[in-house]
Design a protein around this motif. Structure first.
Motif, PDB file in Angstrom:
ATOM      1  N   GLU A   1     -14.011  23.409  34.832  1.00 50.83           N
ATOM      2  CA  GLU A   1     -14.633  22.703  35.954  1.00 50.83           C
ATOM      3  C   GLU A   1     -15.816  21.895  35.457  1.00 50.83           C
ATOM      4  N   GLY A   2     -15.889  20.652  35.829  1.00 48.02           N
ATOM      5  CA  GLY A   2     -16.999  19.791  35.447  1.00 48.02           C
ATOM      6  C   GLY A   2     -16.904  19.242  34.031  1.00 48.02           C
ATOM      7  N   GLU A   3     -15.889  19.649  33.277  1.00 45.90           N
ATOM      8  CA  GLU A   3     -15.720  19.158  31.911  1.00 45.90           C
ATOM      9  C   GLU A   3     -15.165  17.731  31.948  1.00 45.90           C
ATOM     10  N   ALA A   4     -15.577  16.908  30.990  1.00 43.99           N
ATOM     11  CA  ALA A   4     -15.076  15.527  30.932  1.00 43.99           C
ATOM     12  C   ALA A   4     -13.565  15.544  30.731  1.00 43.99           C
ATOM     13  N   VAL A   5     -12.882  14.616  31.387  1.00 44.59           N
ATOM     14  CA  VAL A   5     -11.422  14.584  31.327  1.00 44.59           C
ATOM     15  C   VAL A   5     -10.943  13.144  31.464  1.00 44.59           C
ATOM     16  N   VAL A   6      -9.798  12.863  30.883  1.00 47.08           N
ATOM     17  CA  VAL A   6      -9.133  11.570  31.065  1.00 47.08           C
ATOM     18  C   VAL A   6      -7.836  11.861  31.815  1.00 47.08           C
ATOM     19  N   ARG A   7      -7.627  11.183  32.948  1.00 45.93           N
ATOM     20  CA  ARG A   7      -6.418  11.384  33.739  1.00 45.93           C
ATOM     21  C   ARG A   7      -5.427  10.270  33.427  1.00 45.93           C
ATOM     22  N   LEU A   8      -4.201  10.651  33.089  1.00 49.71           N
ATOM     23  CA  LEU A   8      -3.146   9.689  32.796  1.00 49.71           C
ATOM     24  C   LEU A   8      -2.125   9.725  33.921  1.00 49.71           C
ATOM     25  N   ALA A   9      -1.702   8.561  34.389  1.00 52.06           N
ATOM     26  CA  ALA A   9      -0.724   8.477  35.465  1.00 52.06           C
ATOM     27  C   ALA A   9       0.612   7.995  34.905  1.00 52.06           C
ATOM     28  N   HIS A  10       1.679   8.644  35.330  1.00 51.26           N
ATOM     29  CA  HIS A  10       3.020   8.297  34.888  1.00 51.26           C
ATOM     30  C   HIS A  10       3.906   8.104  36.108  1.00 51.26           C
ATOM     31  N   VAL A  11       4.747   7.098  36.089  1.00 50.93           N
ATOM     32  CA  VAL A  11       5.690   6.897  37.185  1.00 50.93           C
ATOM     33  C   VAL A  11       6.827   7.908  37.005  1.00 50.93           C
ATOM     34  N   ALA A  12       6.973   8.805  37.983  1.00 51.14           N
ATOM     35  CA  ALA A  12       8.029   9.816  37.927  1.00 51.14           C
ATOM     36  C   ALA A  12       9.325   9.263  38.506  1.00 51.14           C
ATOM     37  N   GLU A  13       9.215   8.551  39.613  1.00 49.22           N
ATOM     38  CA  GLU A  13      10.385   7.962  40.268  1.00 49.22           C
ATOM     39  C   GLU A  13       9.984   6.646  40.924  1.00 49.22           C
ATOM     40  N   ALA A  14      10.892   5.705  40.928  1.00 51.14           N
ATOM     41  CA  ALA A  14      10.681   4.432  41.622  1.00 51.14           C
ATOM     42  C   ALA A  14      11.855   4.219  42.574  1.00 51.14           C
ATOM     43  N   TYR A  15      11.547   3.808  43.787  1.00 49.14           N
ATOM     44  CA  TYR A  15      12.572   3.647  44.809  1.00 49.14           C
ATOM     45  C   TYR A  15      12.826   2.173  45.105  1.00 49.14           C
TER      46      TYR A  15
ATOM     47  N   ILE B   1      -5.517  24.637  37.909  1.00 47.74           N
ATOM     48  CA  ILE B   1      -5.839  24.773  36.496  1.00 47.74           C
ATOM     49  C   ILE B   1      -5.279  23.551  35.776  1.00 47.74           C
ATOM     50  N   MET B   2      -6.148  22.836  35.073  1.00 45.95           N
ATOM     51  CA  MET B   2      -5.702  21.672  34.301  1.00 45.95           C
ATOM     52  C   MET B   2      -5.583  22.085  32.841  1.00 45.95           C
ATOM     53  N   ILE B   3      -4.494  21.676  32.209  1.00 41.70           N
ATOM     54  CA  ILE B   3      -4.249  21.957  30.802  1.00 41.70           C
ATOM     55  C   ILE B   3      -4.243  20.628  30.056  1.00 41.70           C
TER      56      ILE B   3
ATOM     57  N   SER C   1      -1.252  13.683  34.262  1.00 45.27           N
ATOM     58  CA  SER C   1      -1.552  14.625  33.190  1.00 45.27           C
ATOM     59  C   SER C   1      -2.992  14.392  32.776  1.00 45.27           C
ATOM     60  N   TYR C   2      -3.547  15.352  32.078  1.00 47.15           N
ATOM     61  CA  TYR C   2      -4.968  15.321  31.748  1.00 47.15           C
ATOM     62  C   TYR C   2      -5.167  15.618  30.271  1.00 47.15           C
ATOM     63  N   VAL C   3      -6.141  14.971  29.660  1.00 44.00           N
ATOM     64  CA  VAL C   3      -6.514  15.240  28.270  1.00 44.00           C
ATOM     65  C   VAL C   3      -8.032  15.247  28.160  1.00 44.00           C
ATOM     66  N   HIS C   4      -8.521  15.972  27.155  1.00 40.53           N
ATOM     67  CA  HIS C   4      -9.941  15.878  26.825  1.00 40.53           C
ATOM     68  C   HIS C   4     -10.182  14.479  26.280  1.00 40.53           C
ATOM     69  N   PRO C   5     -11.363  13.911  26.471  1.00 40.62           N
ATOM     70  CA  PRO C   5     -11.631  12.591  25.892  1.00 40.62           C
ATOM     71  C   PRO C   5     -11.597  12.653  24.364  1.00 40.62           C
TER      72      PRO C   5
ATOM     73  N   CYS D   1      -4.176  19.312  23.340  1.00 41.59           N
ATOM     74  CA  CYS D   1      -4.446  20.563  22.614  1.00 41.59           C
ATOM     75  C   CYS D   1      -3.970  21.796  23.374  1.00 41.59           C
ATOM     76  N   TYR D   2      -3.500  21.633  24.603  1.00 44.01           N
ATOM     77  CA  TYR D   2      -2.989  22.707  25.456  1.00 44.01           C
ATOM     78  C   TYR D   2      -4.049  23.741  25.835  1.00 44.01           C
ATOM     79  N   ALA D   3      -5.314  23.383  25.698  1.00 45.15           N
ATOM     80  CA  ALA D   3      -6.396  24.266  26.124  1.00 45.15           C
ATOM     81  C   ALA D   3      -6.739  23.962  27.578  1.00 45.15           C
ATOM     82  N   PRO D   4      -7.221  24.948  28.318  1.00 41.29           N
ATOM     83  CA  PRO D   4      -7.624  24.678  29.699  1.00 41.29           C
ATOM     84  C   PRO D   4      -8.806  23.717  29.750  1.00 41.29           C
ATOM     85  N   ILE D   5      -8.851  22.918  30.795  1.00 40.05           N
ATOM     86  CA  ILE D   5      -9.966  22.004  31.015  1.00 40.05           C
ATOM     87  C   ILE D   5     -10.831  22.637  32.094  1.00 40.05           C
TER      88      ILE D   5
END
Length: 80
Positions: free
Chosen positions: A14-28, A2-4, A38-42, A8-12
């Motif tokens: 299946e098949g709905e347009a989405v923008v995926r954001l990548a964040h560095v959690a840890e670097a070694y 389930i993508m939120i 994380s995901y957001v509506h366009p 807006c904290y609404a569910p995204i």
């Protein structure tokens, strides 16, 4: 999975347009990284437009009057 939407904290759906954001959690030390996504509506999506905070472009609601800036709250020339 389930993508939120992070905006807006609404569910995204299946098949709905989405923008995926990548964040560095840890670097070694070896140069490898752990990524978190994380995901957001366009921008301008109807699903987000209905729940955007007041004053946000596309929300349709007026931003509340929060008054003027009080100079006493500033850093008093602490910069520079």
């Amino acid at each position: 999975m389930i993508m939120i939407c992070e905006r807006c904290y609404a569910p995204i759906g299946e098949g709905e347009a989405v923008v995926r954001l990548a964040h560095v959690a840890e670097a070694y030390a070896d140069g490898s990284m752990v990524w978190r996504y994380s995901y957001v509506h366009p921008a301008g999506a109807v699903a987000c437009g209905e729940t955007l905070p007041a004053g946000t472009p596309g929300s349709g609601a007026q931003r509340p009057d929060t008054g003027g800036w009080d100079p006493a709250r500033g850093i008093g020339g602490g910069r520079g």
